[in-house]
Design a protein around this motif. Sequence first.
Motif, PDB file in Angstrom:
ATOM      1  N   UNK A 226      57.523  91.804   9.140  1.00  0.00           N
ATOM      2  CA  UNK A 226      56.586  92.372   8.165  1.00  0.00           C
ATOM      3  C   UNK A 226      56.898  93.848   7.965  1.00  0.00           C
ATOM      4  N   UNK A 227      56.791  94.282   6.711  1.00  0.00           N
ATOM      5  CA  UNK A 227      56.967  95.688   6.360  1.00  0.00           C
ATOM      6  C   UNK A 227      55.901  96.009   5.319  1.00  0.00           C
ATOM      7  N   UNK A 228      54.976  96.892   5.677  1.00  0.00           N
ATOM      8  CA  UNK A 228      53.854  97.219   4.796  1.00  0.00           C
ATOM      9  C   UNK A 228      53.932  98.668   4.336  1.00  0.00           C
ATOM     10  N   UNK A 229      53.574  98.896   3.081  1.00  0.00           N
ATOM     11  CA  UNK A 229      53.454 100.248   2.559  1.00  0.00           C
ATOM     12  C   UNK A 229      52.119 100.810   3.027  1.00  0.00           C
ATOM     13  N   UNK A 230      52.149 102.002   3.599  1.00  0.00           N
ATOM     14  CA  UNK A 230      50.958 102.665   4.120  1.00  0.00           C
ATOM     15  C   UNK A 230      50.801 104.024   3.438  1.00  0.00           C
ATOM     16  N   UNK A 231      49.606 104.604   3.487  1.00  0.00           N
ATOM     17  CA  UNK A 231      49.417 105.928   2.880  1.00  0.00           C
ATOM     18  C   UNK A 231      50.355 106.970   3.487  1.00  0.00           C
ATOM     19  N   UNK A 232      50.734 107.940   2.656  1.00  0.00           N
ATOM     20  CA  UNK A 232      51.683 108.973   3.077  1.00  0.00           C
ATOM     21  C   UNK A 232      51.177 109.824   4.229  1.00  0.00           C
ATOM     22  N   UNK A 233      49.872 109.867   4.442  1.00  0.00           N
ATOM     23  CA  UNK A 233      49.330 110.678   5.536  1.00  0.00           C
ATOM     24  C   UNK A 233      49.180 109.895   6.845  1.00  0.00           C
ATOM     25  N   UNK A 234      49.649 108.643   6.886  1.00  0.00           N
ATOM     26  CA  UNK A 234      49.610 107.858   8.117  1.00  0.00           C
ATOM     27  C   UNK A 234      50.584 108.472   9.124  1.00  0.00           C
ATOM     28  N   UNK A 235      50.148 108.710  10.351  1.00  0.00           N
ATOM     29  CA  UNK A 235      51.066 109.306  11.344  1.00  0.00           C
ATOM     30  C   UNK A 235      52.231 108.360  11.659  1.00  0.00           C
ATOM     31  N   UNK A 236      53.436 108.920  11.748  1.00  0.00           N
ATOM     32  CA  UNK A 236      54.607 108.121  12.119  1.00  0.00           C
ATOM     33  C   UNK A 236      54.606 107.909  13.628  1.00  0.00           C
ATOM     34  N   UNK A 237      55.323 106.893  14.076  1.00  0.00           N
ATOM     35  CA  UNK A 237      55.432 106.595  15.501  1.00  0.00           C
ATOM     36  C   UNK A 237      56.195 107.710  16.203  1.00  0.00           C
ATOM     37  N   UNK A 238      55.631 108.190  17.286  1.00  0.00           N
ATOM     38  CA  UNK A 238      56.295 109.256  18.052  1.00  0.00           C
ATOM     39  C   UNK A 238      57.524 108.716  18.775  1.00  0.00           C
ATOM     40  N   UNK A 239      57.419 107.512  19.288  1.00  0.00           N
ATOM     41  CA  UNK A 239      58.544 106.883  19.992  1.00  0.00           C
ATOM     42  C   UNK A 239      58.888 105.587  19.288  1.00  0.00           C
ATOM     43  N   UNK A 240      60.178 105.332  19.176  1.00  0.00           N
ATOM     44  CA  UNK A 240      60.630 104.112  18.521  1.00  0.00           C
ATOM     45  C   UNK A 240      61.563 103.360  19.449  1.00  0.00           C
ATOM     46  N   UNK A 241      61.380 102.039  19.500  1.00  0.00           N
ATOM     47  CA  UNK A 241      62.310 101.226  20.284  1.00  0.00           C
ATOM     48  C   UNK A 241      63.579 100.986  19.467  1.00  0.00           C
ATOM     49  N   UNK A 242      64.523 100.273  20.044  1.00  0.00           N
ATOM     50  CA  UNK A 242      65.829 100.080  19.385  1.00  0.00           C
ATOM     51  C   UNK A 242      65.692  99.336  18.058  1.00  0.00           C
ATOM     52  N   UNK A 243      64.750  98.413  17.952  1.00  0.00           N
ATOM     53  CA  UNK A 243      64.558  97.683  16.691  1.00  0.00           C
ATOM     54  C   UNK A 243      64.106  98.632  15.588  1.00  0.00           C
ATOM     55  N   UNK A 244      63.151  99.488  15.915  1.00  0.00           N
ATOM     56  CA  UNK A 244      62.638 100.438  14.927  1.00  0.00           C
ATOM     57  C   UNK A 244      63.688 101.473  14.559  1.00  0.00           C
ATOM     58  N   UNK A 245      64.478 101.900  15.526  1.00  0.00           N
ATOM     59  CA  UNK A 245      65.541 102.865  15.230  1.00  0.00           C
ATOM     60  C   UNK A 245      66.574 102.250  14.290  1.00  0.00           C
ATOM     61  N   UNK A 246      66.924 100.972  14.520  1.00  0.00           N
ATOM     62  CA  UNK A 246      67.873 100.316  13.625  1.00  0.00           C
ATOM     63  C   UNK A 246      67.281 100.185  12.220  1.00  0.00           C
ATOM     64  N   UNK A 247      66.015  99.800  12.130  1.00  0.00           N
ATOM     65  CA  UNK A 247      65.363  99.695  10.825  1.00  0.00           C
ATOM     66  C   UNK A 247      65.354 101.057  10.134  1.00  0.00           C
TER      67      UNK A 247
END
Length: 156
Positions: free
Chosen positions: A26-47
């Motif tokens: 799943x990939x959802x569009x969120x508001x621009x002011x939503x905080x980004x993830x501080x830490x990302x696992x390898x899957x998120x880094x690849x994405x």
Amino acid sequence: MPAYDAILAAPMCRLGASFTGDALTRLDFLPANTPVSARQDSRARQLARELDAYWHNPGHAFDLLFVPQGTPFQLRVWHALIRIPAGQPTTYGALAKRLGTAARAVGQACGSNPLPILIPCHRVMAAHGLGGFMHSSSGTSLDVKTWLLAHERRAD
């Protein structure tokens, strides 16, 4: 808001990503002011790397495991969407004709796409105008579709 495995920055918004195992589901569009993830696992880094490549080159072919969940009909429409080249949108009617179905059914499948950008439902438009996006005919959803189409036209 659903729980996401990662929230990534995008030029026009934030993207909430959900994975099942190694697969993006799943990939959802969120508001621009939503905080980004501080830490990302390898899957998120690849994405994030794949999306960055798309932001720089809309013709980028995504190279990561993604598995959309849908009906057999939705999956058939989504597979057809993947074959639409960046910067060359088509219409709901033209896609419906290719698939031997109705334009409204194609529109419903596009609106239910759980992996926008990777499965480029934004590349399908109404015969006259943008049409809808994510089951909406106005507002933020249509702003995102407009941005994505302009991004892909600039790269032509």
